[in-house]
Design an enzyme around this catalytic site. Structure first.
Site, PDB file in Angstrom:
ATOM      1  NE  ARG A 258      46.482  45.360 -10.399  1.00 21.84           N
ATOM      2  CZ  ARG A 258      45.961  45.978  -9.347  1.00 21.84           C
ATOM      3  NH1 ARG A 258      44.938  45.420  -8.715  1.00 21.84           N
ATOM      4  NH2 ARG A 258      46.451  47.124  -8.917  1.00 21.84           N
TER       5      ARG A 258
ATOM      6  CD  GLN B  96       7.921 -14.612   7.830  1.00 21.62           C
ATOM      7  OE1 GLN B  96       7.979 -13.382   7.875  1.00 21.62           O
ATOM      8  NE2 GLN B  96       6.857 -15.293   8.237  1.00 21.62           N
TER       9      GLN B  96
ATOM     10  CB  ALA C   5      34.074  40.863  -2.374  1.00 21.54           C
TER      11      ALA C   5
ATOM     12  CB  SER D  47      37.820  42.499  -4.392  1.00 24.49           C
ATOM     13  OG  SER D  47      37.389  42.964  -3.137  1.00 24.49           O
TER      14      SER D  47
ATOM     15  CG  ASN E  95      -0.638  -0.335   7.060  1.00 23.30           C
ATOM     16  OD1 ASN E  95       0.130  -1.291   7.002  1.00 23.30           O
ATOM     17  ND2 ASN E  95      -1.426  -0.125   8.094  1.00 23.30           N
TER      18      ASN E  95
ATOM     19  CE1 TYR F  39      33.750  25.563  -3.791  1.00 22.93           C
ATOM     20  CE2 TYR F  39      35.777  25.868  -5.038  1.00 22.93           C
ATOM     21  CZ  TYR F  39      34.896  25.038  -4.371  1.00 22.93           C
ATOM     22  OH  TYR F  39      35.153  23.705  -4.278  1.00 22.93           O
TER      23      TYR F  39
ATOM     24  CB  THR G 234       2.348 -12.321  13.057  1.00 18.73           C
ATOM     25  OG1 THR G 234       1.092 -12.950  13.397  1.00 18.73           O
ATOM     26  CG2 THR G 234       2.056 -11.086  12.212  1.00 18.73           C
TER      27      THR G 234
ATOM     28  NE  ARG H 197      -2.507  -1.752   3.283  1.00 20.96           N
ATOM     29  CZ  ARG H 197      -3.040  -1.886   4.491  1.00 20.96           C
ATOM     30  NH1 ARG H 197      -4.139  -1.202   4.791  1.00 20.96           N
ATOM     31  NH2 ARG H 197      -2.498  -2.691   5.388  1.00 20.96           N
TER      32      ARG H 197
END
Length: 481
Positions: A447, A78, A387, A412, A235, A373, A84, A19
């Site tokens: 840079r 089983q 930043a 930054s 159920n 990151y 049961t 079910r």
């Protein structure tokens, strides 16, 4: 082990649960940080039984693997679901046959059942010297349930009558059978051998043991659960959601009574495995999952997912997601940060707005405030990361590590191309791409030199809005000179 600790607990978890309409076995569906059977096993372990066995059947290998992913659990298989009574017999055979002492049988789809209630069942069983003790509950509406019929004089259970077979007087009874029992182990083993299969399903019913023992002159009693909702079985998905809601309410109530402020319980989720200290604060829309721990005076949320994370004393997590992270005392996270596995923030460190970290150790007082990151990195104490910085840790084949020292000030829009080491006290210029190690105390500039080409817009973009604006600005400047 206490005097009422059972000799064994047998958990029945062999059914398919059609079910649920799911490829996942019913007992492996999860609520509040554990599978359904996981909640039952945890409650059973609170009793410190000598033996604990889970009877598996449908998807037995999958269920067994799940149970053994944590503290190993003994299982019995089983092969065919023949009722049961047959399932309990398989469990006892796994334990070597008859068991001396109390045997408690529980269903693997009752996640609300508490160790306290099972303990009360065991205590009642021992105190009343019963052969069988049924865990019962008084419900507002007993329609559809088996009624507990008692001897008015002794309180002993004389029979359990199914709804369809009950008289009008019996249908008025509100005490029902839960399907959870405590047995005298020796008597249980003998009675199981006498259970017949001459019924419509051709199965061995555990409830037949009660009539067998009662007819043999043994006493059958009952222990009433304090909260009837504990015996609810699952159920379908509707019942799963209702159980999740009830269990979540119980867990939040426990946290609040322990000194945690939960501002809006209706919008807060908490797993059973979460721990906390007093004066922690949980704001609305927050999920506390896995092995999360909230230390004293910590504050999490709103709208945060905190999973298997240690949040240190006085730390603050705002509108963020943290997964398997460590957040030091007084540290700040967010808003809108994402701490992935292996992240360790030191005391009073900061992972700020739109910051993502993974497998990173951040030193005391160090700040990564914005839009960055940090992956596969170690950063020392009291350093500030500018930043829009990115720790470039992946070369397309392997991950590499970046180390930045203490008391650094990085500009930054920096790229740290791993593997690279930046020494203590270093400054880096904004816009730099750091590809080589930087000695302590240096200024790193990586840079190109800026070059201004005057008149380029008028020559290359004549008539454009930019050219018109530049021309107007030149006229205004000329007029002022």
């Amino acid at each position: 082990m206490s005097a009422t600790s059972p000799a064994a607990v047998v958990v029945l978890a062999a059914g398919e649960g059609t079910r649920m309409k799911s490829k996942t076995p019913k007992v492996l569906h999860e609520i509040s940080g554990r599978s359904l059977v996981g909640h039952v096993v945890a409650a059973a372990r609170e009793l410190a039984p000598q033996h604990l066995v889970v009877v598996v059947g449908h998807a037995g290998e999958q269920v067994t693997a799940h149970l053994n992913a944590g503290t190993p659990v003994r299982t019995a298989f089983q092969a065919e679901q023949n009722g049961t009574g047959h399932a309990v017999r398989m469990g006892l055979e796994e334990l070597g046959g008859n068991v001396e002492g109390t045997v408690i049988v529980v269903c693997g789809d009752t996640p609300l059942l508490s160790g306290e209630t099972l303990g009360a069942l065991a205590a009642t069983h021992a105190a009343d010297a019963n052969a069988v003790t049924v865990l019962s509950a008084e419900v507002p509406d007993s329609t559809g349930y088996g009624r507990i019929v008692r001897d008015p004089a002794t309180g002993a259970v004389t029979e359990i009558v199914e709804h369809k077979d009950a008289t009008d007087e019996q249908r008025a009874i509100r005490e029902i059978n839960s399907g959870v029992f405590a047995f005298d182990g020796r008597l249980l083993g003998d009675a199981l051998g006498k259970v017949r299969t001459d019924n419509s399903q051709g199965e061995e019913y555990l409830t037949d043991v009660l009539s067998i023992l009662r007819e043999a002159g043994h006493r059958v009693g009952a222990s009433v659960a304090g909260d009837h909702r504990e015996i609810l079985g699952i159920n379908n998905r509707l019942q799963l959601a209702e159980a999740r809601r009830l269990l979540n309410e119980r867990l939040l109530e426990r946290a609040m009574l322990a000194g945690v402020t939960v501002v809006d319980p209706s919008s807060t989720l908490i797993d059973a495995t979460v721990t906390y200290e007093r004066d922690a604060v949980v704001h609305p829309g927050t999920q506390l999952l896995g092995t999360t721990h909230l230390a004293e005076d910590s504050e999490v949320g709103p709208n945060s997912r905190i999973e298997s994370t240690v949040v240190g004393a006085g730390a603050r997590v705002d509108n963020s997601v943290t997964l398997s992270a460590e957040i030091g005392a007084g540290a700040l996270v967010g808003p809108y940060a994402y701490l992935r596995p292996g992240t360790r923030l030191g005391t009073k460190a900061k992972a700020g707005t739109y910051v993502e970290m993974k497998n990173a150790t951040i030193g005391e007082g160090t700040k990564v405030p914005h839009l960055s990151y940090v992956g596969d990195a170690t950063i020392g104490d009291h350093t500030n990361i500018g930043a829009a910085s990115v720790f470039v840790n992946y070369d397309g084949v392997a991950k590499h590590h970046t180390t930045i020292g203490s008391h650094c000030r990085t500009g930054s829009d920096n790229m740290f191309v791993a593997p690279v080491t930046v020494g203590d006290g270093v400054y880096t210029a904004a816009g730099s791409v750091i590809t080589k190690d930087v000695p302590a105390g240096s200024l790193a500039v990586a840079r190109g030199q800026q070059r201004n080409i005057e008149g380029w817009v008028a020559r290359k973009r004549p008539g454009s809005a930019a050219a018109q604006a530049a021309q107007a600005s030149s006229r205004e400047t000329d007029g002022q000179s």
